[in-house]
Scaffold this motif. Structure first.
Motif, PDB file in Angstrom:
ATOM      1  N   ARG A 135     -12.614  -9.664   9.362  1.00 34.48           N
ATOM      2  CA  ARG A 135     -13.867  -9.258   8.718  1.00 34.48           C
ATOM      3  C   ARG A 135     -13.950  -9.853   7.316  1.00 34.48           C
ATOM      4  O   ARG A 135     -12.972  -9.887   6.582  1.00 34.48           O
ATOM      5  CB  ARG A 135     -13.916  -7.731   8.607  1.00 34.48           C
ATOM      6  N   SER A 136     -15.120 -10.316   6.961  1.00 33.10           N
ATOM      7  CA  SER A 136     -15.305 -10.895   5.637  1.00 33.10           C
ATOM      8  C   SER A 136     -15.210  -9.815   4.580  1.00 33.10           C
ATOM      9  O   SER A 136     -15.733  -8.721   4.735  1.00 33.10           O
ATOM     10  CB  SER A 136     -16.676 -11.581   5.564  1.00 33.10           C
ATOM     11  N   LEU A 189     -27.033   2.746  16.521  1.00 30.62           N
ATOM     12  CA  LEU A 189     -26.178   1.591  16.733  1.00 30.62           C
ATOM     13  C   LEU A 189     -27.032   0.328  16.776  1.00 30.62           C
ATOM     14  O   LEU A 189     -28.014   0.259  17.513  1.00 30.62           O
ATOM     15  CB  LEU A 189     -25.411   1.755  18.049  1.00 30.62           C
ATOM     16  N   ASN A 190     -26.663  -0.652  15.951  1.00 30.27           N
ATOM     17  CA  ASN A 190     -27.372  -1.921  15.901  1.00 30.27           C
ATOM     18  C   ASN A 190     -26.780  -2.861  16.951  1.00 30.27           C
ATOM     19  O   ASN A 190     -25.621  -3.269  16.858  1.00 30.27           O
ATOM     20  CB  ASN A 190     -27.257  -2.521  14.501  1.00 30.27           C
ATOM     21  N   LEU A 191     -27.569  -3.213  17.964  1.00 30.48           N
ATOM     22  CA  LEU A 191     -27.086  -4.058  19.043  1.00 30.48           C
ATOM     23  C   LEU A 191     -27.195  -5.552  18.729  1.00 30.48           C
ATOM     24  O   LEU A 191     -26.741  -6.382  19.518  1.00 30.48           O
ATOM     25  CB  LEU A 191     -27.861  -3.744  20.328  1.00 30.48           C
ATOM     26  N   ARG A 192     -27.803  -5.901  17.592  1.00 28.85           N
ATOM     27  CA  ARG A 192     -27.946  -7.312  17.221  1.00 28.85           C
ATOM     28  C   ARG A 192     -26.923  -7.738  16.175  1.00 28.85           C
ATOM     29  O   ARG A 192     -27.003  -8.835  15.647  1.00 28.85           O
ATOM     30  CB  ARG A 192     -29.339  -7.577  16.680  1.00 28.85           C
ATOM     31  N   THR A 193     -26.012  -6.897  15.869  1.00 25.54           N
ATOM     32  CA  THR A 193     -25.059  -7.215  14.818  1.00 25.54           C
ATOM     33  C   THR A 193     -24.108  -8.318  15.269  1.00 25.54           C
ATOM     34  O   THR A 193     -23.822  -8.478  16.460  1.00 25.54           O
ATOM     35  CB  THR A 193     -24.259  -5.966  14.423  1.00 25.54           C
ATOM     36  N   GLN A 233     -21.087  -8.328  14.150  1.00 24.87           N
ATOM     37  CA  GLN A 233     -19.776  -7.685  14.035  1.00 24.87           C
ATOM     38  C   GLN A 233     -19.163  -7.520  15.428  1.00 24.87           C
ATOM     39  O   GLN A 233     -19.859  -7.163  16.381  1.00 24.87           O
ATOM     40  CB  GLN A 233     -19.941  -6.318  13.376  1.00 24.87           C
ATOM     41  N   PRO A 234     -17.882  -7.783  15.594  1.00 28.28           N
ATOM     42  CA  PRO A 234     -17.248  -7.617  16.906  1.00 28.28           C
ATOM     43  C   PRO A 234     -17.347  -6.165  17.390  1.00 28.28           C
ATOM     44  O   PRO A 234     -17.373  -5.220  16.598  1.00 28.28           O
ATOM     45  CB  PRO A 234     -15.791  -8.034  16.662  1.00 28.28           C
TER      46      PRO A 234
END
Length: 993
Positions: A333-334, A233-237, A239-240
């Motif tokens: 979302r884009s 899991l990327n914690l710097r994203t 994305q909501p």
């Protein structure tokens, strides 16, 4: 004060270089100093002593931009005026076909570091492990690059030994994408990659940890706890958090995941909580917003907040859920950032954004074989691993052949008319009238000797010693009627095995003698009903070939062997008195022993002589008569009830009858054909009847029946040397065998269809997919082709000078691959349904090959070397494939290799010690079962795939040596196995456990 104006178009000097120029940089003072400017120089003010920088191109001046007007020098344009000349290019190179290669970064300046494309290829050959060096460079879109000027700064390229470009997701490692930069359509942008991805230095530790950029967690479907997965899991994203929960829900096959909880029931609402409050928690549960019924009356739950389920490019379209008013105001979302949970195989992602959630694939399995650590990579898609034992078990259905090549006195006839003999660790009772077999399988190692009780209803059999407590040498007494074991004795008493066993005669077979096969050749006497040891003595003989009770005295025992014939009188105190009839240093080997009706002893030796010993009035034995009966050795003697002695010659293949009542006058003789072999054992077909019909066991593992007045016919055929080649019919319950005895045999059910003698010792065998041809590989490098229907020889081709250890047709039947002892692969074009062959190509290798499999599409081969190295071969490129990661998702037409990810559970299994080596393995036609055979003679049936050390199995052991081959028949109803040195061939039925 300087004045900044917009530079007119007409004042621009033409630029020579084709590359776009970056922002203006200062030019060095002298031409000798060709190093790139430092950061201090870039930020410093322009000084009059510095030459003016070349003007910008019109393409580089954006609308509304300004440029400083500088005086234009009258000198002509030179290459040093172009800033691109001074700037080093940074380019990343990947290995062709390897999406997990980390890439090699090169920095160079045209004209200084590299002057030609050949120089770059030489440098790349040293850095990249390519089969034939670096010869071609391709862009990410597959376009070949011919000149250095085509290599753009910051771009990525693919290096290959061949002209074929393999499209793959280059820059991928362990389920994460490298942050390599790319331009245009050749990769992801630098900004998007560096911002969004988990950098290599910031990669979270396994199982979580306080990482600021990302962490590994385990997620579980709260509706079905059997569905779970480990994710990065990327914690710097940006994305909501709600959208990330949707992505996680897709991984767990959930529709509309809205909530994440810890094991204790605490809800996770943000990335901040994952980073701080729940940093030490590794497992989380996902749930939907649909609230179940209230737990108690009067308690209600809030209405669910639903969100639309968006479509993903990497998955099938999902029907959209109506959007509630509460979510209309949320940031959408884009469309330019699709969610790609899995990188499509062979497709390069060209987005400015990348996967925000990567599912961690299975870890590679590492197995130690012969002291070397080997790594096997898991395929992306495979059947689920089931560690329970298979629902089928092996039941011995038929034993082919007979063991006469290395044993003596091993053929009897039971009162039921059944033939009794032994093969490997199995005692076989064969009924010719009913065409059926019964088997006694109580032994765990090869049976070395056997004797029939005077009642002919009980059998004593002794086995050799193996490894482990279960494989100790001992003697078993069992019933031929019920096949029940009555008594077992001698555990821990025998050193190497039991070389001879016999019943007493006068007391109804209450005593059993046994001879240890160890160095001292200890003779022991047992009362087998109680397991009591009555006495033992060391005979100290090198080669003791047999022992027997005297028919008129249960306390008188006779042993014989090399230069040895001795009488042993057992006293009441248990001690033995020894009387040597043959005095040392005689070298004659006594091979057989019989008795006349009055108790005189008849012996046969290896020189072809028969000797009769009588006893005088003082009880001393003397030679009454001696005559030459055969050329060289005599292997068997049988005294019939009417006084006729039958002798069999091992070398001259003759069977002779002698009248003992007329000083052993020759009555008649006959000779077996050369194909049958020499005489090993003789027994009358109907004991007690004087009809002259005999069963003959031969040295070539055949059993013949007949009489001296008529010819002998073959009853049982068997291979008599190493049996290594086994092939099964593609669509019928038939199989073929080939061995060192130069015989290729075809079997259907329990019967031999044909046995063809070829001119070479065969070590491998393959059946053409059409079913009409058989191909055999010889020890001398010949390829022998047979007609599988008639057994006729079709052709013999010379392939090489080394043994052809393995060969296999592809699924289409138009290519034959041959693996040789010299390590090379030989390819043959096949036509006319397997009857026409033309040598196509050769792929050189170094290590001896022992097993071979084709891929389903016929593009690749996988082989196993004698040192258990798994190798791959590209048939189209005609080269070894050095990247096992690139081959992990290839589907295999057959799986006879003993190593690999999907069969690794055979090696590191926790339920048995891996002191032996897996010698053969095979996958069933339905891809659900796996059979393995090892060097200790164990057969183990697993579920397929077998990739866990906890995999359970069903086991059988009927071999002492290595199992050379084990194959399922086409319908998986039966399987056939072969032992190597003893040439034992067995058919097993798979029955419900």
């Amino acid at each position: 004060m300087s004045r900044r104006v917009t530079r007119p178009r007409q004042n621009l000097r033409p630029q020579v270089a084709a590359e776009p120029a970056p922002a203006p940089e200062p030019v060095p003072t002298t031409e000798q100093d060709q190093q790139p400017p430092s950061d201090d120089e870039k930020s410093s003010e322009w000084r009059p002593s510095r030459p003016a920088s070349p003007p910008q191109r019109q393409d580089d001046i954006s609308e509304g931009s300004e440029a400083t007007v500088r005086p234009v020098r009258p000198e002509p344009t030179s290459r040093y005026a172009n800033l691109n000349y001074w700037k080093a290019r940074r380019v990343t190179f990947y290995r062709n076909g390897d999406p997990f290669h980390p890439g090699v970064e090169f920095r160079f300046k045209l004209g200084r570091d590299l002057v030609s494309m050949d120089a770059l290829l030489d440098r790349l050959s040293e850095r990249l492990e390519l089969p034939r060096g670096a010869r071609f460079i391709f862009g990410m879109d597959g376009d070949r690059k011919y000149r250095l000027e085509e290599l753009e700064d910051g771009a990525s390229y693919v290096v290959s030994s061949y002209k074929t470009f393999k499209a793959a997701s280059y820059g991928k490692k362990n389920g994460m994408w490298y942050g390599g930069t790319a331009t245009g359509t050749s990769g992801w942008s630098r900004a998007g990659t560096r911002k969004q991805s988990v950098a290599e230095s910031d990669a979270p530790p396994p199982g979580g940890g306080k990482s600021t950029s990302g962490r590994v967690i385990r997620i579980i479907n709260n509706m079905d706890h059997s569905i779970q997965c480990r994710v990065l899991l990327n914690l710097r994203t940006t994305q909501p958090f709600e959208e990330v929960l949707e992505d996680l829900g897709q991984v767990l096959k959930m529709s509309g995941a809205k909530r994440m909880y810890t094991i204790t029931g605490q809800e996770v609402r943000s990335f901040s909580q994952l980073r701080n409050e729940f940093a030490d928690v590794e497992t989380f549960y996902l749930g939907t917003a649909i609230v179940p019924s209230a737990l108690s009356p009067g308690i209600s739950a809030p209405l669910p907040i639903e969100s639309p389920i968006r479509r993903s490019r990497s998955r099938g379209n999902v029907a959209a859920v109506p959007v509630s008013d509460d979510t209309r105001g949320r940031r959408a979302r884009s469309k330019s950032r699709p969610r790609v949970l899995y990188a499509p195989e062979g497709e390069i992602i060209r987005n400015s954004d990348y996967t925000l959630l990567e599912v961690l694939k299975e870890e590679p399995i590492r197995v130690t074989i012969r002291g070397l650590r080997r790594t096997f990579y898991p395929p992306i898609h495979h059947a689920p691993i089931d560690n329970t034992p298979p629902e089928k078990k092996m039941q011995l259905e038929w034993v082919y052949g007979y063991r006469g090549a290395d044993s003596r006195r091993n053929l009897w006839v039971l009162p039921t008319g059944e033939l009794l003999y032994y093969v490997a660790a199995v005692a076989v009772m064969y009924d010719r009238d009913e065409e059926s077999q019964r088997h006694y399988i109580g032994h765990t190692e090869d049976i070395q000797c056997m004797e029939l009780h005077p009642s002919r209803e009980l059998v004593a059999s002794g086995q050799r010693a193996g490894r482990g407590r279960r494989a100790q040498a001992h003697v078993r007494i069992w019933s031929t009627d019920t096949l029940q074991t009555l008594h077992v004795f001698g555990m821990a008493e025998f050193e190497a095995g039991v070389s001879a066993v016999a019943f007493s005669q006068l007391n109804g077979g209450s005593y059993v003698l046994a001879v240890d096969a160890g160095r001292e050749s200890i003779l022991s006497v047992w009362q087998w009903q109680w397991g009591h040891l009555l006495g033992k003595v060391a005979t100290l003989q090198e080669e003791l070939t047999g022992a027997a009770f005297h028919p008129l005295d249960d306390n008188l025992l006779i042993t014989h062997g090399k230069g040895h014939l001795a009488f042993w009188n057992r006293r009441k105190d248990g001690f033995f008195e020894r009387t040597d009839i043959i005095k040392p240093p005689a070298r004659t080997q006594v091979t057989a022993l019989q008795f006349e009706q009055d108790g005189d002893v008849v012996t046969a030796d290896s020189d072809g002589f028969i000797t009769i010993y009588s006893v005088d009035s003082d009880g001393a034995y003397f030679v009454r008569m001696e005559f030459e009966a055969h050329i060289k050795g005599i292997s068997s003697l049988v005294m019939l009830s009417e006084g006729t002695l039958i002798s069999g010659g091992e070398k001259d293949r003759k069977i002779a009858a002698w009248d003992s009542l007329q000083n052993y006058k020759r009555i008649t003789e006959t000779k077996l054909p050369e194909s049958a072999g020499g005489i090993r054992s003789i027994y009358p077909q109907r004991p007690g009847r004087n009809d002259g019909n005999l069963y003959i066991g031969t040295t070539k593992n055949n059993i013949m029946e007949g009489s001296l007045q008529r010819r002998f016919n073959q009853v049982i055929f068997g291979h008599h040397k190493h049996l290594m080649g086994v092939a099964v019919h593609p669509d019928d319950e038939m199989f073929a065998t080939a061995g060192h005895d130069k015989n290729i045999a075809l079997w259907k059910g329990h019967k031999l269809i044909f046995a063809t003698q070829v001119g070479y010792e065969c070590v491998s065998l393959a059946w053409h997919p059409g079913g009409g041809a058989l191909a055999a590989g010889s020890t001398e490098g010949h390829l022998v082709i047979l007609n599988a229907e008639a057994g006729a020889h079709v052709a013999t081709l010379r392939v090489c000078g080394s043994p052809l250890n393995c060969l296999q047709y592809n699924s289409a039947g138009d290519l034959l691959a041959i693996g040789s002892q010299n390590g090379s692969i030989y390819l043959f074009r096949v036509s006319r349904d397997g009857f026409s062959y033309k040598k196509s190509n050769k792929i050189r290798g170094a290590q001896p090959l022992v097993q071979l499999d084709w891929s389903l599409d016929g593009s690749y081969l996988q082989t196993v070397t004698a040192d258990y190295d798994l190798s791959f071969w590209d048939i189209k490129a005609l080269s070894p494939e050095k990247s096992p990661i690139a081959m992990k998702d290839v589907k295999w037409f057959t799986y006879n290799s003993t190593v690999g990810f999907l069969v690794s559970g055979m090696w590191n299994n926790r339920f048995y010690p891996m002191t032996s080596l897996i010698t053969t393995a095979s996958r069933s036609s339905a891809h659900d079962l796996l059979i393995s055979g090892d060097s200790d003679g164990y057969l183990r049936l697993f579920r397929y795939p077998c990739a866990s050390p906890k995999a359970e199995y069903n086991e059988a052991k009927v071999y002492s040596g290595s199992v050379y081959s084990a194959r399922f028949l086409f319908n998986d109803r039966c399987m056939v196995t072969s032992g190597g040195s003893d040439a034992s061939l067995m058919l097993w039925e798979l029955v419900d456990d």
